[in-house]
Structure formats: C-alpha cells, structure tokens
Scaffold this motif. Structure first.
Motif, short mmCIF file in Angstrom:
data_model
loop_
_atom_site.label_atom_id
_atom_site.label_comp_id
_atom_site.label_asym_id
_atom_site.label_seq_id
_atom_site.Cartn_x
_atom_site.Cartn_y
_atom_site.Cartn_z
N GLU A 112 -8.01 -0.81 3.66
CA GLU A 112 -8.12 0.10 4.80
C GLU A 112 -9.37 -0.15 5.62
N GLU A 113 -10.50 -0.34 4.93
CA GLU A 113 -11.80 -0.47 5.62
C GLU A 113 -11.97 -1.83 6.31
N ASP A 114 -11.02 -2.76 6.12
CA ASP A 114 -11.17 -4.10 6.69
C ASP A 114 -10.32 -4.35 7.93
N PHE A 115 -9.43 -3.43 8.28
CA PHE A 115 -8.59 -3.64 9.46
C PHE A 115 -9.44 -3.83 10.72
N ASN A 116 -10.54 -3.10 10.82
CA ASN A 116 -11.37 -3.19 12.03
C ASN A 116 -11.95 -4.58 12.25
N HIS A 117 -12.01 -5.40 11.18
CA HIS A 117 -12.55 -6.76 11.32
C HIS A 117 -11.61 -7.67 12.11
N PHE A 118 -10.38 -7.23 12.32
CA PHE A 118 -9.44 -8.02 13.11
C PHE A 118 -9.68 -7.86 14.61
N ASP A 119 -10.77 -7.21 14.99
CA ASP A 119 -11.05 -7.07 16.43
C ASP A 119 -11.29 -8.43 17.09
N ASN A 120 -11.76 -9.43 16.30
CA ASN A 120 -12.03 -10.76 16.86
C ASN A 120 -11.36 -11.86 16.03
N ALA B 246 8.00 -9.43 4.74
CA ALA B 246 8.06 -8.00 4.41
C ALA B 246 9.42 -7.63 3.84
N THR B 247 10.49 -8.10 4.48
CA THR B 247 11.82 -7.72 4.02
C THR B 247 12.28 -8.52 2.82
N SER B 248 11.63 -9.65 2.53
CA SER B 248 11.92 -10.39 1.30
C SER B 248 11.19 -9.77 0.11
N ASP B 249 9.98 -9.28 0.37
CA ASP B 249 9.12 -8.78 -0.72
C ASP B 249 9.29 -7.29 -1.00
N MET B 250 9.93 -6.55 -0.10
CA MET B 250 9.90 -5.07 -0.17
C MET B 250 10.53 -4.52 -1.45
N TYR B 251 11.40 -5.27 -2.10
CA TYR B 251 12.07 -4.77 -3.30
C TYR B 251 11.11 -4.64 -4.49
N TRP B 252 10.09 -5.52 -4.52
CA TRP B 252 9.20 -5.56 -5.69
C TRP B 252 7.71 -5.50 -5.37
N ALA B 253 7.34 -5.59 -4.10
CA ALA B 253 5.91 -5.62 -3.73
C ALA B 253 5.17 -4.38 -4.22
N GLY B 254 5.81 -3.22 -4.12
CA GLY B 254 5.17 -1.99 -4.59
C GLY B 254 4.86 -2.02 -6.08
N ASP B 255 5.73 -2.66 -6.86
CA ASP B 255 5.47 -2.80 -8.30
C ASP B 255 4.24 -3.65 -8.55
N ARG B 256 4.07 -4.68 -7.72
CA ARG B 256 2.93 -5.60 -7.89
C ARG B 256 1.59 -4.91 -7.59
N VAL B 257 1.55 -4.18 -6.48
CA VAL B 257 0.24 -3.72 -5.99
C VAL B 257 0.05 -2.21 -6.01
N GLY B 258 1.11 -1.43 -6.22
CA GLY B 258 0.97 0.02 -6.27
C GLY B 258 0.98 0.67 -4.90
N ALA B 259 1.23 1.97 -4.88
CA ALA B 259 1.43 2.72 -3.63
C ALA B 259 0.21 2.70 -2.72
N LYS B 260 -0.98 2.81 -3.29
CA LYS B 260 -2.19 2.88 -2.46
C LYS B 260 -2.39 1.60 -1.66
N ARG B 261 -2.29 0.46 -2.33
CA ARG B 261 -2.51 -0.82 -1.63
C ARG B 261 -1.37 -1.13 -0.67
N MET B 262 -0.17 -0.61 -0.95
CA MET B 262 0.97 -0.88 -0.07
C MET B 262 0.76 -0.29 1.32
N LYS B 263 -0.10 0.71 1.44
CA LYS B 263 -0.36 1.30 2.77
C LYS B 263 -0.96 0.27 3.73
N GLY B 264 -1.67 -0.71 3.19
CA GLY B 264 -2.26 -1.75 4.03
C GLY B 264 -1.51 -3.06 3.96
N ALA B 265 -0.26 -3.01 3.47
CA ALA B 265 0.53 -4.24 3.31
C ALA B 265 1.57 -4.38 4.42
#
Length: 516
Positions: free
Chosen positions: A361-369, A379-398
């Motif tokens: 979350e805190e790193d999105f602002n670095h994409f300004d440049n 996204a649509t290939s990984d969506m079935y299992w990505a949440g299992d890999r990284v968990g709900a919190k990290r998925m917010k920035g995925a």
C-alpha cells in the motif's frame, strides 16, 4: 484511401473519424469520407463498410522470439492432469522423434491434484531422451534424469541449495522440478540460425493475425537482435519490434551502453530487461512475509539486492531504459526504491516495472515517476489461487491496474505471451470486465481496479507507444504517423462485455501494407 469506417483515432480527445489517406506508409489526412474523397484521389481505395478500425495494436510485454521457437515444441497448455502431460509428450515424440524433447505451459494449478509433478514417470517413458518442460510462467522447469545427464550432472550430484532458486524435493528425493536460478543448470541444444529465422517468421504470422503491429520483446540477446535487424533490412521480417536487451550478462549491458541506442522504423533498441524475482504460481516471487499457503517460504530475488543497484546505476548513466520483472511485494518495493535512488529527480526516463503484480500500500505513490507495464490476463489466470498464495491483505495491492494508472497517468498493456495467449482482445476483456471466458466470477475480479474501455485501448496503443518513446510515430491514427491500423469484426468499444472475446482482426495493415 480508407473511407466509410468507424475509426477510433485514439488522439487526445479520443475522437472518431470516417476516413483517412495514406502516402508513403504514413497517414497524410484524417477526417470525414466526404472530406477525404473530395481532396484526395487514389487508385487504391478501401470501403470499410462501417467496420471498426483501431490503431495497430502494441503488445507492451511479450516474448515474440520465444513464441516462434515454441512452435517446434510440445504445447502443454490446458492439460488437466500430469498424466495428460505425459500423453502429449508420448504422442509428440512418436511423430517428431526429436533427440531432445522441449515443451511449455503446464500449470499444476489447472490439475485435479494441484501439486508439482515428479520425474519418475518421465524417466520410465524416456530413459535415454532428455526432456525439459517449463511451467506456464517460465519460472519452473521439470526435467528427467536424461536431461540432467545431458547437462553434465545427475539427481545425485545436483546442488540442492541454490541462491535465487529452489530445487523441489519429495521425501528427500529430487522431483526434477527446478525453480528460477536452479533452471540455469540445465543445458539445451543450440538453436540453429535457420530455426531462429523460422521461429521469427512463425511468430510474425501469428501476431499479425491478431492485429499486432508492434511487439515489445522482453529479453533478447545480441545475436537475436542482430538477426532481427538483418531480416528486417532484407524485408522478410516486417513486424516492428521494441527489443529489450536481456540484462542477465554484464558484458551485454556494457556492449549496448557503449554502442548507444539503435533505432530504425522497425527496430528500437534502447532498454534492458532485468529479472527481479520469479513467478507467483511457482512461489518464486519474493515476498516480505511468508507465503500464506507455505510456511516460512518467502520466494527469492534472482540476484543479491546490491546487484540491482549496480545495474541501475550503470543504466542510469546512459540513455537506456531499465525494465524490471517484479511480481512479489518485496521485489516491487526494492526495485521502486532502487529506481528512485539512481534516477533522483530525472523526469521522462520512463523506467518500467514489468508486471507490477503485488504492491505494498505504501509503495503505490512511488509510481509517480515509474511507468507500470502490466498484463491484464495475468489477473484472470491467477485469480483462482492468488489469494491462497498471498492472503487477503496483500491481495488489496495485487493486479491493481486502475490504482497504478491513477498514480502514473498512463499504463502500458501487454500479454506476456506465450505465458498467456497472444490474443490482445483477451487483454481488453480482462482489463475491462475482469472475468474469465466462462463469465467467472459473476461480478468480476476486484472490479475497483478495472480499466475503462478508453483507458484499455490507449494502454494497447498510444500509452504502449509512449512506454517505448515512440508516441510521435505510432499508437494513433494521426497525420505524420506510420499507417498501422486494424479492421475489426465488431465495435469493441460498444459491444456487450461478454462479446469482447469474440472480437478478431479482419485485416491488419502496417505502413499501409496489408500484412494479414
């Protein structure tokens, strides 16, 4: 002259036009059918019959040469089990009788038993023929004992601890599955010049059939770049190629920095592709905290952190662009920090993060440049299992395409083919509708990060051109630009979302020449 069309110019105001005129491979006028036909005369006219026309499509991240070479290998995409993989290998070898079997695109996440395979059955079926088949993301490889011996090692002698990679064991025995840096120990037969030429021509034929007129090939060596240049000069290879030089060898970085940028109408060499980590599907992506579905496992950076700083400093002192593959949140965070440090306040360097898949979350602002270059079908290939890999919190920035776009102001879109399918209309569908072609999930996947259709078409044309420093010569149907355009079978900007995957290129033009 092309008239009676529904043309999306993709200019600043995103206007439509009915007609345009072309001379010497460039657009010389754009306007209404009445206006163009009154002011220009040509023996070569096309009545578009109200068909939709868009600028030549640009794939901002793919493996064009790899796609071509793969046409000679076993296709393992959409297999439903490891047994089906084995069946395809046996069938292929009966027909081809090759001395070394290569294949790609298996994905254990598609199988009923969702775990990595093991090489015992491969050893039984092919005791004397080397077999090396890579996972769909290219970051995991399954080899048999014969391939290990061909590479000058064996399962007994193979090193188990490897920096930047992993050897998958089961009950203490080697399975034959190698992750990232561990794959470097496997040797393959040299590709002949004729095989390389045929591969490039095969890839061009496929790409033109989907309306692609420029491809960004993410990671090429000097020999391949020089072969591409020679084929383009001989006019046998017409595809426009933005060639990212593979940054895995310091000698290659030094050579191109000393040589300087290389630019023709069809070839642009001014960037380096660097691998930051592996893939999420094989758990090689580097994470800041352990994977949610594997205790105490973090993935890994391909190189030590300081190596990325060395590479970035070297490239920053040149005119070249740095484009880094970054999947995991640890890799994205580190590369953004590294980019910021070496670029300081330099604007318009257009350094890219390729994939930009999981962002803290805190790193999105670095994409300004820093320019995000993403592949919506991931996204649509990984969506079935990505949440299992990284968990709900990290998925917010995925797979947060909209958030990345809002930060930088532009986003470059590609496919990563042959990891994903070549079809750019699936890119369009995944970016806007965020479902698979079976209409799953019902309400779309993390729809807060869907792109609008206008944003998506820009990401596949003018913004992709911008990411290549080529916005003044391509990416829109405007006077002075290359006459690259595609006639579509339906209006992709207005049809029902579920109809988007049925879109196809009726014909593809490059420099005003019909190439498909």
């Amino acid at each position: 002259i092309v008239f009676n069309s529904n043309t999306y110019i993709v200019n600043e105001k995103f206007e439509n036009a009915e007609a345009f005129a072309i001379k010497d491979g460039k657009f010389i006028a754009v306007g209404s059918s009445k206006e163009i036909q009154a002011n220009y005369i040509s023996k070569n006219t096309i009545d578009a019959k109200k068909q939709t026309i868009v600028p030549g499509l640009i794939d901002a991240h793919c493996h064009f040469f790899g796609l071509g070479l793969e046409q000679q290998n076993v296709e393992l995409r959409n297999t439903k089990s490891y047994d089906e993989v084995l069946e395809r290998l046996v069938s292929f070898q009966k027909e081809k009788k090759t001395s070394y079997i290569q294949g790609r695109n298996w994905d254990q996440n598609d199988w009923v038993i969702k775990e990595f395979p093991s090489k015992e059955k491969l050893d039984e079926l092919f005791p004397n023929t080397p077999v090396a088949i890579s996972r769909v993301d290219g970051h995991a490889l399954l080899v048999n004992e014969a391939a290990l011996k061909y590479s000058g090692t064996s399962s007994i002698k193979f090193p188990i601890k490897i920096s930047g990679g992993e050897v998958i064991l089961r009950d203490g025995k080697m399975t034959g599955v190698l992750i990232d840096a561990a794959m470097d120990f496997i040797k393959f037969p040299e590709t002949s010049k004729q095989e390389a030429i045929q591969g490039l021509l095969d890839a061009q034929k496929i790409a033109f059939s989907y309306g692609l007129t420029t491809v960004d090939d993410a990671g090429l060596d000097r020999n391949t770049i020089e072969l591409i240049d020679s084929l383009q000069k001989a006019k046998s290879l017409k595809m426009r190629i933005y060639a990212m030089v593979s940054g895995d060898k310091q000698t290659q970085i030094n050579y191109y920095i000393n040589k300087g940028k290389l630019k023709t109408d069809r070839l642009n060499v001014r960037s380096f592709k660097v691998y930051g980590d592996g893939a999420l599907g094989s758990r090689g992506a580097a994470m800041r905290t352990p994977y949610s579905d594997r205790e105490n496992h973090f993935g890994a950076l391909i190189y030590p952190p300081e190596r990325y700083q060395e590479i970035a400093k070297k490239i920053a002192a040149s005119d070249y662009q740095m484009n880094t593959h970054a999947i995991g949140d640890s890799t994205n965070s580190w590369m953004l920090k590294t980019y910021k440090e070496v670029l300081k306040d330099s604007k318009n360097r257009r350094w890219r993060i390729e994939h930009a898949q999981i962002i803290p979350e805190e790193d999105f602002n670095h994409f300004d440049n820093i320019l995000p270059s993403v592949q919506p079908t991931h996204a649509t290939s990984d969506m079935y299992w990505a949440g299992d890999r990284v968990g709900a919190k990290r998925m917010k920035g995925a797979y947060a395409f909209k958030k990345l776009l809002n930060t930088y102001g532009k986003i470059a879109l590609g496919t990563d083919f042959p990891v994903e399918q070549v079809n750019p209309f699936l890119t369009f569908y995944a970016a806007t509708i965020r479902k698979d072609t079976d209409n799953y999930p019902k309400n779309g996947f993390q729809m807060e990060n869907a792109l609008t259709r206008e944003e998506t078409l820009k990401g596949m044309t003018i913004w992709a051109a911008y990411s290549n420093f080529e916005e003044d010569e391509k990416g829109s149907i405007e006077v002075g630009k290359f006459a690259d355009f595609v006639l579509l079978n339906q209006d992709i900007m207005k049809i029902e979302g579920s109809e988007i995957p049925k879109t196809n290129a009726v014909s593809t033009y490059l420099n005003g020449e019909k190439v498909y």
